[in-house]
Design a protein around this motif. Structure first.
Motif, PDB file in Angstrom:
ATOM      1  N   SER A  68       1.337 -14.571  12.918  1.00  0.00           N
ATOM      2  CA  SER A  68       2.022 -13.348  12.515  1.00  0.00           C
ATOM      3  C   SER A  68       3.404 -13.568  11.898  1.00  0.00           C
ATOM      4  O   SER A  68       4.376 -12.909  12.245  1.00  0.00           O
ATOM      5  CB  SER A  68       2.117 -12.396  13.707  1.00  0.00           C
ATOM      6  OG  SER A  68       2.442 -11.127  13.249  1.00  0.00           O
ATOM      7  N   SER A 116       3.942 -12.653   9.004  1.00  0.00           N
ATOM      8  CA  SER A 116       4.168 -11.456   8.173  1.00  0.00           C
ATOM      9  C   SER A 116       4.922 -10.385   8.964  1.00  0.00           C
ATOM     10  O   SER A 116       5.884  -9.806   8.465  1.00  0.00           O
ATOM     11  CB  SER A 116       2.852 -10.913   7.611  1.00  0.00           C
ATOM     12  OG  SER A 116       1.946 -10.588   8.633  1.00  0.00           O
ATOM     13  N   GLU A 139       3.093  -3.060   5.739  1.00  0.00           N
ATOM     14  CA  GLU A 139       2.049  -4.084   5.558  1.00  0.00           C
ATOM     15  C   GLU A 139       0.774  -3.466   4.991  1.00  0.00           C
ATOM     16  O   GLU A 139       0.129  -4.029   4.111  1.00  0.00           O
ATOM     17  CB  GLU A 139       1.779  -4.809   6.884  1.00  0.00           C
ATOM     18  CG  GLU A 139       0.757  -5.931   6.741  1.00  0.00           C
ATOM     19  CD  GLU A 139       0.971  -7.124   7.658  1.00  0.00           C
ATOM     20  OE1 GLU A 139       2.057  -7.277   8.259  1.00  0.00           O
ATOM     21  OE2 GLU A 139       0.038  -7.932   7.763  1.00  0.00           O
ATOM     22  N   ASP A 184       0.606  -6.832  15.656  1.00  0.00           N
ATOM     23  CA  ASP A 184       1.627  -7.833  15.316  1.00  0.00           C
ATOM     24  C   ASP A 184       3.037  -7.246  15.331  1.00  0.00           C
ATOM     25  O   ASP A 184       3.970  -7.839  15.892  1.00  0.00           O
ATOM     26  CB  ASP A 184       1.359  -8.404  13.916  1.00  0.00           C
ATOM     27  CG  ASP A 184      -0.024  -9.017  13.802  1.00  0.00           C
ATOM     28  OD1 ASP A 184      -0.662  -9.217  14.848  1.00  0.00           O
ATOM     29  OD2 ASP A 184      -0.457  -9.269  12.666  1.00  0.00           O
TER      30      ASP A 184
HETATM   31 MG    MG Z   1       0.091 -11.413   9.352  1.00  0.00          MG
END
Ligand code: MG
Ligand code: ADP
Length: 394
Positions: free
Chosen positions: A132, A134, A171, A183
């Protein structure tokens, strides 16, 4: 753990900011990567999951600008980006910077007054490893914006949950990855020495004690370095199958199907593939509840058994494992791990195993050897403890 200590990274990201933009940042904020202990692909089904924050974090050095422009660069990317906040869209700025711009976009959509920013990113979260990076990126920037614009979105669990929702929107809608919320919630709501029981229907959270060390155990993470893109069709296909099954069953989400009603629900589904997808989700949510009870009772053997059952379910029913993940988990089990499972979206990425502290080196070497024998890229294994959520560092 990375060879770079947090204090070093904070110093270095400040120095890069000064060099790049010719002024000092107003501060440095960071957010952690995560591993999910159990409860995979349950988030978008309104289910339960159980992440811990990693000690590995993404750091953002940030200062505001008064012209409504975002400039951002990352020490993990060769492509800096610049975009006017009014122009942010799925196409602009595009690429990795969309994770950053998306957070500002989502906060503005929710009515917050968000200034332009200069940003430098540096991270010790392995990128694209299912850990994770991101969300760590989104939440480090989200934390900075909250403080710099006085939004108060780090003040307590409710505010943090709202910031998580903005990062999820970023996201989903700007970066274009249909992830479910695990996440971002982990990066903003986890705490040291605890796992976070996250209910993705009510977005309620509960701390669960997670301290393996005092029992002589460690959580060993193996980044298999097998990277099969998450943003490709597989993740979306699983999500679509679950939504289709929920429609057929006449429920909002598969969370409404209790483990005791699974067989009756399966009888109503048209294909073997859809039955297996639903069986994974329903049994996985049940395993989260059992794992929480076992952790609270200090029964690590049971947690290990649940890890193994979870992995088998993801491999056979949900079909999101791969040879590297199966080999790493099999090898850890063969060398005495209490249990092992892939973690994260799947199709590559990382796995976790509960291993005796004194077996960490042996298991790491055995996994390395097994990968070499099969001709796989060398993996990277490290023991982790539960770290803290997003905060200001400097
Ligand atoms: Mg990710
Ligand atoms: P994961 O979140 O499991 O690491 P994702 O595919 O969801 O994998 O996110 C990885 C993407 O996030 C990268 O391809 C890149 O676009 C972006 N990213 C994450 N961390 C950084 C970073 N430190 N610098 C630049 N981009 C990053």
């Amino acid at each position: 753990m990375s060879s770079r200590e947090p204090a070093q990274v904070i110093e270095s990201v400040r120095a890069h900011f000064a060099e790049r933009y010719g002024r000092e940042p107003e501060g440095v904020w960071s957010a952690p990567g995560r591993v999910n202990l159990i409860g995979e692909h349950t988030d978008y089904n309104g289910g339960l999951c159980l992440p811990i924050a990693l000690p590995h974090r993404t750091y953002a050095a940030v200062a505001t600008r008064d012209d409504g422009v975002l400039r951002v660069c990352s020490l993990q990317s060769e492509a800096p980006a610049e975009v006017a906040l009014d122009d942010v869209s799925p196409e602009r700025p595009g690429g990795w910077a969309s994770y950053v711009a998306g957070v500002l976009w989502a906060l503005r959509r929710e009515g917050h007054d968000v200034p332009g920013l200069d940003v430098v990113i540096d991270s010790v979260v392995p990128v694209g490893a299912g850990l994770s990076s991101s969300a760590a990126l989104e939440c480090s920037v989200g934390a900075a914006v909250s403080d710099l614009a006085g939004l108060g979105l780090l003040d307590g669990a409710d505010a943090r949950a709202r910031l998580a929702q903005a990062c999820i929107r970023a996201e989903n809608e700007i970066a274009g990855a249909p992830t479910g919320g695990l996440d971002q919630s982990a990066a903003l709501l986890c705490d040291e020495a605890t796992a976070l029981l996250l209910d993705c229907r009510s977005w309620q959270t509960e701390p669960v004690p997670f301290d393996l060390a005092s029992a002589g155990y460690a959580l060993l993470v193996t980044d298999t370095r097998a990277h099969h893109e998450l943003v490709d069709g597989q993740y979306a296909a699983r999500r679509d199958a679950c939504e289709e099954a929920a429609r057929i069953l006449g429920v909002d989400t598969l969370r409404e199907v209790p483990a005791s009603g699974l067989d009756a629900a399966l009888d109503r589904l048209p294909t073997d593939e859809m039955r297996r997808r639903v069986r994974h989700v329903v049994t996985e949510i049940d395993r989260v509840e059992r794992a929480v009870a076992a952790l609270r009772a200090g029964d690590l053997d049971e947690v290990g058994r649940l890890f193994d059952a979870s992995h088998a379910s993801m491999r056979d029913d949900y079909e999101i494992s791969c040879d590297e993940l199966d080999l790493a988990t099999d090898t850890a089990r063969r060398l005495g791990a209490l249990g092992a499972r892939m973690t994260g979206g799947g199709f590559g990425g990382s796995c976790i195993a509960i291993v005796r502290t004194d077996a960490v080196d042996d298991i790491t070497q055995a996994v390395d050897a097994a990968f070499a024998e099969r001709g796989f890229t060398a993996p990277s294994s490290f023991a982790v403890t539960a770290g803290s959520s997003a905060h200001r560092d400097a």
